[in-house]
Design an enzyme around this catalytic site. Structure first.
Site, PDB file in Angstrom:
ATOM      1  N   ASP A 539       0.767  -1.166   0.089  1.00 47.59           N
ATOM      2  CA  ASP A 539      -0.306  -0.094   0.024  1.00 47.59           C
ATOM      3  C   ASP A 539       0.808   1.127   0.135  1.00 47.59           C
ATOM      4  O   ASP A 539       1.870   1.296   0.450  1.00 47.59           O
ATOM      5  CB  ASP A 539      -0.781  -0.003   1.307  1.00 47.59           C
ATOM      6  CG  ASP A 539      -2.016   1.342   1.320  1.00 47.59           C
ATOM      7  OD1 ASP A 539      -2.838   1.210   0.366  1.00 47.59           O
ATOM      8  OD2 ASP A 539      -1.826   1.961   2.154  1.00 47.59           O
ATOM      9  N   GLU A 592       1.094  -0.689  -4.978  1.00 47.18           N
ATOM     10  CA  GLU A 592      -0.129   0.370  -5.333  1.00 47.18           C
ATOM     11  C   GLU A 592       0.627   1.882  -5.444  1.00 47.18           C
ATOM     12  O   GLU A 592       0.797   2.378  -4.481  1.00 47.18           O
ATOM     13  CB  GLU A 592      -1.005   0.292  -4.165  1.00 47.18           C
ATOM     14  CG  GLU A 592      -2.274   1.148  -4.523  1.00 47.18           C
ATOM     15  CD  GLU A 592      -2.442   2.492  -3.695  1.00 47.18           C
ATOM     16  OE1 GLU A 592      -2.767   3.453  -3.858  1.00 47.18           O
ATOM     17  OE2 GLU A 592      -1.670   2.475  -2.347  1.00 47.18           O
TER      18      GLU A 592
END
Length: 870
Positions: A539, A592
């Site tokens: 993330d 990401e």
């Protein structure tokens, strides 16, 4: 596996010999009480523990060791009195110590007449000497067994670095000193071989005694509290549980199995069952363990510092699985803080914050899955992921209950993987798991760590891979967690501007500190090795890579080259990826990353135009494709001709990285609307647009990811409080068929996709794609070919206008004799109008779109059609 000797660390320090003092009279050191002959006749004293060779019958006699005062050494001060319990003789300022001659007992070789030493009057009178056993010459110098004032103060204040050097049993001239620190205890007795000696109460929880032993025996403690008596091992008689190799690797920041040495581990150490506690806190003045086992009073459980590594350790006997604990840390300023274990592998259910002692007993059944998962790299294999927020997929289900439902549901829909939103422990459910406090613990909301293993195992046995969202960018500021863990910035950067994350109110990790990198790299390995996770979706990578991320000028400092790149974060990501791929074959890492950083999925040893080596990820989320394509679909069809480039631009950079096409949770919350609600028009047009978009997405180069609820066209935004609107699929609901039709389409998309290598085998190769009609903006049409390695094609034609187009000519290769539809999103069973091309379509020798031949198709409104060679 890194070899780790059970107790290869340094031995506890031995206390320095204490010089005899002349201020006190000598007394007994071996027994817990000094007893006069008169008192001895009335009551027997506590028996000694394995005293130096003595007749068995002597166990009933009080053992009173006397300091020998030789005539030739009359000038020397007698040895300081070894504190004994309930001493009769009182000390006055004017008294002088009187040396007493040792009373020798009868032996088999020679009878010795006991002599009385003259006693100086003290107060009411001097006690009469008690019989004492003879000792070897090397043991005839007594020392005080009591903890000295400096050590006493450090232990009371929780600032002692080496409690094992003071507490426990230590050989000294004259015998063995026993020192115990047990706050609130009324009495402490040393037990060994069925015998026991009560130690002297030195006050404030300290107990001590000097026993005339030739060596430290195996012993236990009997501790008397008000209303209860406990018999236990002495935690301060054990050697360190961490070996020199472990400490060296921790100090170097290279311990790839960090979770096996730090944290709380039930184990058998020196033949005794208990739990080893260890924690990294280099700035702490002292660390103690608190838990349910000591009523959350850490006073009597100080940990020892293991050298310069900053690691503190304590083996607590008798403590096992299920115990709650935290670390009490004395900060540099002397204040104290109670902290959860950064490497806790299990936690309490939030909002409770304690760590829990745990060990895994799970027996895996996914060996076949693990053996074959490395056969084909992820970027060359079918990869269609269903993103799930476990706590709300079907609210109320535990890990084991989810294991009975989720694998069956995902397998029925044909997804190859599930991607789980963060399962690591987090205090606030509304963060969806993205503000982690327990990086090594699956959230306790749904069960135990072994319960989570059961879920992963069930998914594997169903043929489904498990991707887990992983959050190494930042952590929350909760005062019981990582923030200023030992009183100073430790896991976060010491520069407040570098530490504070400007968007989320969290703290960023200090990627330049080797121990912090070790904490995170080992954490990535932990999930893959301990829980058999097949991939990590990392993330917020962009927030890690740029020093100026969401910061204004003046709020950030350039790197050593004057640039905005966070060189420490780059090095960390490269190390993490290289280590994971080396140790866990078959696992994939997914970034990401929302910028155009060069080389996210390039190998770490390959340098790119920017001068950096690749970050080493296996796949990257294509945020540009997601943004552009959803923007196009949100326009009214009549206006889409002006935005045609939003659908074609992705192919300009499609092969710069290995991409995943993500329709994730971020796109269906906080006012962004659900996927079907993004589509313009009435309900029929919205569903038709959604179906056409999904088929376009599955045909586009890249892997697929779809968030839960979107597979059946949920109209409402997702909420973690209620989860997907499953009632939309209730047969009694009037519009159930509309939602079921979209779900049926998703199932068929996955089925055809899995059986059509042209759609996934060459996702990262430009030769696997060719435009047919990329410029038909006026018609709202996109057409392209996908190719397998052997040249087998699939033709995708996407029509984003709400009209029917008959005899629409599409260019095709001339080496395919006929084409037939394998999927049409306007099919009646999906909720469409049923307009199709039911018969094989033969090419005509009429060039179109740069191809030598062409076919004529009927294009349904707002629909995508897939065709393959007949």
């Amino acid at each position: 596996m890194i070899p780790r000797p059970e107790s290869s660390g340094p031995h506890p320090e031995q206390p320095a010999e204490q010089k005899p003092a002349a201020a006190e009279p000598t007394g007994t050191a071996a027994a817990g009480k000094t007893v006069t002959k008169k008192a001895a006749a009335k009551k027997k004293a506590p028996v000694p523990v394995e005293a130096a060779p003595v007749k068995k019958a002597a166990a009933a006699e009080p053992v009173a060791k006397k300091t020998v005062a030789k005539k030739t050494t009359a000038k020397k001060a007698p040895a300081k009195k070894a504190v004994a319990k309930k001493a009769v003789t009182k000390k006055t300022a004017a008294q002088k110590a009187v040396a007493k001659k040792t009373v020798a007992r009868k032996t088999a070789a020679k009878k010795t007449v006991a002599k009385k030493a003259p006693a100086r009057k003290a107060g009411a009178g001097a006690p009469e000497p008690a019989a004492a056993q003879s000792l070897p010459p090397e043991m005839e110098i007594a020392v005080s067994p009591a903890v000295d004032a400096a050590d006493r103060e450090r232990l009371l204040s929780g600032t002692h670095h080496a409690p094992h050097s003071v507490l426990g049993a230590h050989p000294v001239p004259g015998g063995v000193v026993f020192r115990v620190f047990r706050p609130y205890a009324l009495a402490v007795t040393v037990l060994s071989g069925g015998l026991g000696v009560e130690l002297h109460d030195d006050g404030e929880g300290f107990f001590s005694g000097l026993l005339p032993l030739s060596g430290v025996p195996a012993y236990r403690l009997r501790v008397t509290y008000e209303g209860t008596v406990q018999e236990t091992e002495d935690a301060y008689r054990f050697l360190p549980t961490l070996g020199e190799l472990d400490l060296h690797l921790i100090g170097e920041g290279r311990h790839e199995e960090l979770w096996t040495v730090l944290g709380a581990h039930p184990m058998t150490h020196q033949g005794v069952a208990g739990t080893r506690f260890s924690v990294w806190a280099p700035n702490a003045r002292g660390v103690r363990v608190a838990g349910g086992f000591n009523f959350w009073d850490a006073s009597g459980f100080p940990m020892r510092s293991l050298g310069s590594t900053g690691v503190w350790e304590l083996f607590v006997p008798g403590i096992g699985e299920g115990e709650l604990y935290k670390f009490e840390i004395t900060r540099p300023d002397g204040s104290k803080t109670m902290r959860a274990d950064p490497l806790a592998r299990r936690t309490e259910v939030p909002p409770a914050t304690s760590s829990v002692v745990t060990a895994s007993h799970y027996e895996w059944g996914d060996a076949e899955w693990l053996e074959r998962r490395a056969d084909v790299p992820a970027h060359r294999a079918p990869f269609s992921a269903y993103e799930v927020h476990l706590a709300s997929w079907r609210p109320g289900l535990t890990y084991r209950q989810l294991a009975e439902q989720l694998p069956a549901y995902v397998k029925d829909l044909g997804f190859t993987h599930v991607e789980l939103m963060p399962v690591a422990e987090h205090p606030f459910g509304g963060s969806w798991g993205y503000q982690v406090t327990g990086f090594y613990a699956p959230t306790a909301r749904l069960g135990t760590p072994d319960d989570f293993r059961y879920l992963v195992d069930a998914l594997h046995r169903a043929g489904i891979g498990v991707i887990m969202d992983w959050v190494p960018a930042h952590f929350p500021r909760d005062e019981w967690a990582l923030a200023e863990f030992d009183g100073r910035p430790l896991y976060e950067h010491e520069d407040p501007l570098r530490a504070a994350h400007p968007d989320w109110g969290t703290l960023e990790f200090d990627f330049g500190r080797r121990e912090v990198r070790n904490f995170l790299v080992a954490n990535a390995l932990y999930w893959c090795e301990e829980f058999h996770i097949d991939g990590l979706r990392v993330d917020a990578v962009a927030s890690m890579l740029y020093l100026d991320y969401s910061r204004e000028p003046g709020q950030w400092t350039p790197n050593e080259h004057g640039g905005r790149e966070n060189l420490d974060a780059v090095a960390f990501l490269q190390e993490m990826n290289a280590t994971v791929y080396r140790r866990v074959p078959g696992v994939v890492t997914i970034a990401e990353e929302s910028t155009a950083w060069d080389g996210v999925t390039r190998a770490t040893h390959h340098q790119g135009p920017s001068g950096f080596g690749g970050l080493g990820f296996g796949l990257k989320w294509n945020m540009g494709w997601m943004h552009d394509s959803l923007q196009y679909m949100s326009h009214e069809p009549v206006h889409r001709r002006y935005h045609h480039g939003e659908m074609t631009f992705s192919m300009v950079y499609a092969y710069s990285e290995n991409y995943v096409l993500p329709i994730s949770h971020d796109e269906v919350v906080h006012g962004k609307r659900s996927l079907v609600s993004k589509m313009p028009g009435d309900w029929w047009q919205q569903r038709a647009g959604l179906r056409a978009y999904l088929a376009y997405m599955w045909a586009h180069p890249g892997k697929q990811l779809l968030f839960m609820g979107q597979e059946f066209a949920q109209g409402a935004e997702w909420s973690e409080a209620r989860g997907p609107d499953w009632w939309l699929l209730d047969p009694h609901y009037g519009a159930e068929a509309d939602h079921r039709g979209v779900r049926d389409l998703v199932r068929d998309l996955n089925t055809v996709y899995a059986h059509t290598p042209a759609l996934w085998r060459r996702d990262t190769e430009p030769d696997g794609f060719r435009w047919v009609a990329g410029d038909a903006a006026e018609d709202n049409v996109l057409a392209f070919l996908r190719y397998d390695g052997d040249g087998s094609p699939l033709l995708a034609v996407c029509h984003f206008a709400p009209v029917v187009r008959h005899d629409y000519r599409i260019g095709v290769p001339d080496d395919v004799p006929a084409w037939h539809e394998v999927l049409n999103t306007d099919a009646g069973r999906y909720g469409g109008g049923g307009i199709a091309n039911p018969d094989p379509v033969k090419p005509e020798a009429r060039g179109r779109h740069g191809h030598p031949a062409s076919i004529r198709l009927t294009l349904p409104p707002l629909a995508t059609v897939w065709l393959r060679p007949a």
